[in-house]
Write a protein that holds these residues in place. Structure first.
Motif, PDB file in Angstrom:
ATOM      1  N   ASP A 279     -14.958  10.108  14.121  1.00  0.00           N
ATOM      2  CA  ASP A 279     -14.273  10.940  15.112  1.00  0.00           C
ATOM      3  C   ASP A 279     -12.815  11.066  14.673  1.00  0.00           C
ATOM      4  N   HIS A 280     -12.448  12.221  14.178  1.00  0.00           N
ATOM      5  CA  HIS A 280     -11.116  12.378  13.589  1.00  0.00           C
ATOM      6  C   HIS A 280     -10.001  12.471  14.622  1.00  0.00           C
ATOM      7  N   THR A 281     -10.362  12.538  15.896  1.00  0.00           N
ATOM      8  CA  THR A 281      -9.317  12.456  16.921  1.00  0.00           C
ATOM      9  C   THR A 281      -8.826  11.018  17.073  1.00  0.00           C
ATOM     10  N   SER A 282      -9.572  10.054  16.539  1.00  0.00           N
ATOM     11  CA  SER A 282      -9.234   8.642  16.746  1.00  0.00           C
ATOM     12  C   SER A 282      -7.951   8.234  16.034  1.00  0.00           C
ATOM     13  N   TYR A 283      -7.545   8.978  15.014  1.00  0.00           N
ATOM     14  CA  TYR A 283      -6.316   8.629  14.300  1.00  0.00           C
ATOM     15  C   TYR A 283      -5.321   9.789  14.287  1.00  0.00           C
ATOM     16  N   ALA A 284      -5.600  10.825  15.066  1.00  0.00           N
ATOM     17  CA  ALA A 284      -4.719  11.992  15.113  1.00  0.00           C
ATOM     18  C   ALA A 284      -3.754  11.880  16.286  1.00  0.00           C
TER      19      ALA A 284
ATOM     20  N   ALA B 195       0.825  -1.209   0.000  1.00  0.00           N
ATOM     21  CA  ALA B 195       0.000   0.000   0.000  1.00  0.00           C
ATOM     22  C   ALA B 195       0.861   1.261   0.000  1.00  0.00           C
ATOM     23  N   VAL B 196       1.924   1.259   0.793  1.00  0.00           N
ATOM     24  CA  VAL B 196       2.828   2.413   0.813  1.00  0.00           C
ATOM     25  C   VAL B 196       3.346   2.704  -0.591  1.00  0.00           C
ATOM     26  N   GLU B 197       3.621   1.654  -1.342  1.00  0.00           N
ATOM     27  CA  GLU B 197       4.173   1.800  -2.691  1.00  0.00           C
ATOM     28  C   GLU B 197       3.117   2.212  -3.722  1.00  0.00           C
ATOM     29  N   HIS B 198       1.856   1.842  -3.492  1.00  0.00           N
ATOM     30  CA  HIS B 198       0.881   1.932  -4.578  1.00  0.00           C
ATOM     31  C   HIS B 198      -0.301   2.882  -4.368  1.00  0.00           C
ATOM     32  N   VAL B 199      -0.559   3.348  -3.151  1.00  0.00           N
ATOM     33  CA  VAL B 199      -1.758   4.190  -2.986  1.00  0.00           C
ATOM     34  C   VAL B 199      -1.489   5.657  -3.304  1.00  0.00           C
ATOM     35  N   ASP B 200      -0.214   6.028  -3.478  1.00  0.00           N
ATOM     36  CA  ASP B 200       0.130   7.394  -3.889  1.00  0.00           C
ATOM     37  C   ASP B 200      -0.441   8.414  -2.911  1.00  0.00           C
ATOM     38  N   TRP B 201      -0.034   8.276  -1.639  1.00  0.00           N
ATOM     39  CA  TRP B 201      -0.562   9.156  -0.600  1.00  0.00           C
ATOM     40  C   TRP B 201       0.223  10.463  -0.554  1.00  0.00           C
TER      41      TRP B 201
ATOM     42  N   VAL C 244      12.786   5.622   8.645  1.00  0.00           N
ATOM     43  CA  VAL C 244      13.228   5.249   9.996  1.00  0.00           C
ATOM     44  C   VAL C 244      13.442   3.750  10.114  1.00  0.00           C
ATOM     45  N   SER C 245      12.546   2.985   9.512  1.00  0.00           N
ATOM     46  CA  SER C 245      12.616   1.529   9.615  1.00  0.00           C
ATOM     47  C   SER C 245      12.187   0.907   8.293  1.00  0.00           C
ATOM     48  N   LYS C 246      12.688  -0.274   8.031  1.00  0.00           N
ATOM     49  CA  LYS C 246      12.301  -0.991   6.818  1.00  0.00           C
ATOM     50  C   LYS C 246      11.014  -1.779   7.023  1.00  0.00           C
ATOM     51  N   VAL C 247      10.464  -1.670   8.215  1.00  0.00           N
ATOM     52  CA  VAL C 247       9.222  -2.365   8.544  1.00  0.00           C
ATOM     53  C   VAL C 247       8.159  -1.326   8.889  1.00  0.00           C
ATOM     54  N   VAL C 248       7.013  -1.408   8.237  1.00  0.00           N
ATOM     55  CA  VAL C 248       5.902  -0.492   8.510  1.00  0.00           C
ATOM     56  C   VAL C 248       4.658  -1.318   8.817  1.00  0.00           C
ATOM     57  N   ASN C 249       4.086  -1.085   9.982  1.00  0.00           N
ATOM     58  CA  ASN C 249       2.858  -1.761  10.382  1.00  0.00           C
ATOM     59  C   ASN C 249       1.644  -0.901  10.037  1.00  0.00           C
ATOM     60  N   GLU C 250       0.465  -1.494  10.118  1.00  0.00           N
ATOM     61  CA  GLU C 250      -0.745  -0.752   9.763  1.00  0.00           C
ATOM     62  C   GLU C 250      -0.886   0.523  10.583  1.00  0.00           C
ATOM     63  N   TYR C 251      -0.643   0.447  11.889  1.00  0.00           N
ATOM     64  CA  TYR C 251      -0.840   1.619  12.741  1.00  0.00           C
ATOM     65  C   TYR C 251       0.163   2.732  12.436  1.00  0.00           C
ATOM     66  N   GLU C 252       1.247   2.388  11.730  1.00  0.00           N
ATOM     67  CA  GLU C 252       2.242   3.388  11.360  1.00  0.00           C
ATOM     68  C   GLU C 252       1.930   4.042  10.011  1.00  0.00           C
ATOM     69  N   PHE C 253       0.887   3.576   9.356  1.00  0.00           N
ATOM     70  CA  PHE C 253       0.425   4.164   8.099  1.00  0.00           C
ATOM     71  C   PHE C 253      -1.060   4.487   8.279  1.00  0.00           C
ATOM     72  N   PRO C 254      -1.374   5.586   8.995  1.00  0.00           N
ATOM     73  CA  PRO C 254      -2.760   5.899   9.368  1.00  0.00           C
ATOM     74  C   PRO C 254      -3.775   5.866   8.228  1.00  0.00           C
ATOM     75  N   PRO C 255      -3.437   6.306   7.005  1.00  0.00           N
ATOM     76  CA  PRO C 255      -4.445   6.240   5.941  1.00  0.00           C
ATOM     77  C   PRO C 255      -4.993   4.834   5.715  1.00  0.00           C
ATOM     78  N   ILE C 256      -4.116   3.829   5.746  1.00  0.00           N
ATOM     79  CA  ILE C 256      -4.580   2.459   5.534  1.00  0.00           C
ATOM     80  C   ILE C 256      -5.335   1.950   6.755  1.00  0.00           C
ATOM     81  N   GLN C 257      -4.941   2.398   7.928  1.00  0.00           N
ATOM     82  CA  GLN C 257      -5.684   2.048   9.136  1.00  0.00           C
ATOM     83  C   GLN C 257      -7.110   2.591   9.052  1.00  0.00           C
TER      84      GLN C 257
END
Length: 240
Positions: A130-135, A52-58, A69-82
């Motif tokens: 609720d936009h505070t949920s991912y801010a 998703a990081v490579e293809h969603v063009d965020w 920072v890291s070569k590993v990205v989890n869902e919670y570290e990419f809020p748009p996909i979360q």
């Protein structure tokens, strides 16, 4: 009053919505790969998050930023996909089943209907979530979307900085380098970020400005999609 116009599937301005694009590509991936693997905590597995990081063009968050920072990205570290994951479940476009995220029949029916998907996704995201949920902040500004959108519809026609936009509603004073930064940040994350994610405004760094200088503009999608009470008050500006 806030209204959303029905957009045809071939409406070119739909391409301006990062959230719609991310949701559609997530749905396509799930359809083409027999689902998306889930972790033990029911988040998307890293394999998909990296894809998703490579293809969603965020905007302002591509591979260079994600993997800086890291070569590993989890869902919670990419809020748009979360957020996309949450929305697809809430709108019953997808479901969890036997360790995978799968499209529902409703989701599959919308794979080739971006206009309908926009109508399902964006009003719910903008007005109900609720936009505070991912801010980063759990504070929200005083006000309503009815007021914010109708005022911006008139005042944002030629672009304003985020601080100028804040000043329209709450007065001048707060800035990123004084004690008012928290209220400015709350307004930016609760109002401006969702509008940018929806594709209704575009945000651009001011050339030669500081890190905190950003200009906001209404997009063509704003003009096509939104039906607002202040529509007759928008200045008639010739665009080239």
């Amino acid at each position: 009053m806030i209204g959303f116009r029905k957009l045809s599937d071939d409406q070119p301005t739909l391409q301006l919505s990062p959230l719609l694009r991310a949701a559609h590509r997530t749905m396509q991936y799930a359809d083409e790969n027999s689902g998306i693997g889930l972790t033990a905590t029911k988040a998307f597995q890293r394999k998909f998050v990296h894809w998703a990081v490579e293809h969603v063009d965020w905007p302002r968050y591509g591979p260079e930023e994600a993997f800086s920072v890291s070569k590993v990205v989890n869902e919670y570290e990419f809020p748009p996909i979360q957020v996309v994951h949450f929305l697809l479940l809430q709108l019953k476009l997808g479901r969890h089943y036997k360790g995978k995220f799968l499209l529902t029949k409703k989701g599959k029916d919308l794979l080739n209907s971006p206009g309908v998907l926009f109508d399902q996704l964006i009003p719910f995201f903008l007005l109900e979530v609720d936009h505070t949920s991912y801010a980063c902040l759990d504070e929200r500004p005083f006000g309503t979307w009815d007021v914010w959108l109708n005022v911006m519809n008139v005042e944002l026609e030629q672009g304003l900085t985020e601080r100028q936009l804040y000043g329209l509603f709450y007065g001048n004073g707060p800035d990123w380098d004084n004690a008012g930064w928290r209220v400015l940040a709350a307004f930016s994350s609760y109002v401006l970020k969702p509008l940018e994610w929806a594709g209704l405004i575009s945000v651009h760094e001011v050339e030669g400005g500081s890190r905190r200088d950003w200009m906001c503009f209404k997009t063509a999608l704003w003009r096509e999609a939104l039906r607002l009470d202040t529509g007759d008050e928008v200045p008639n500006i010739v665009r080239h």
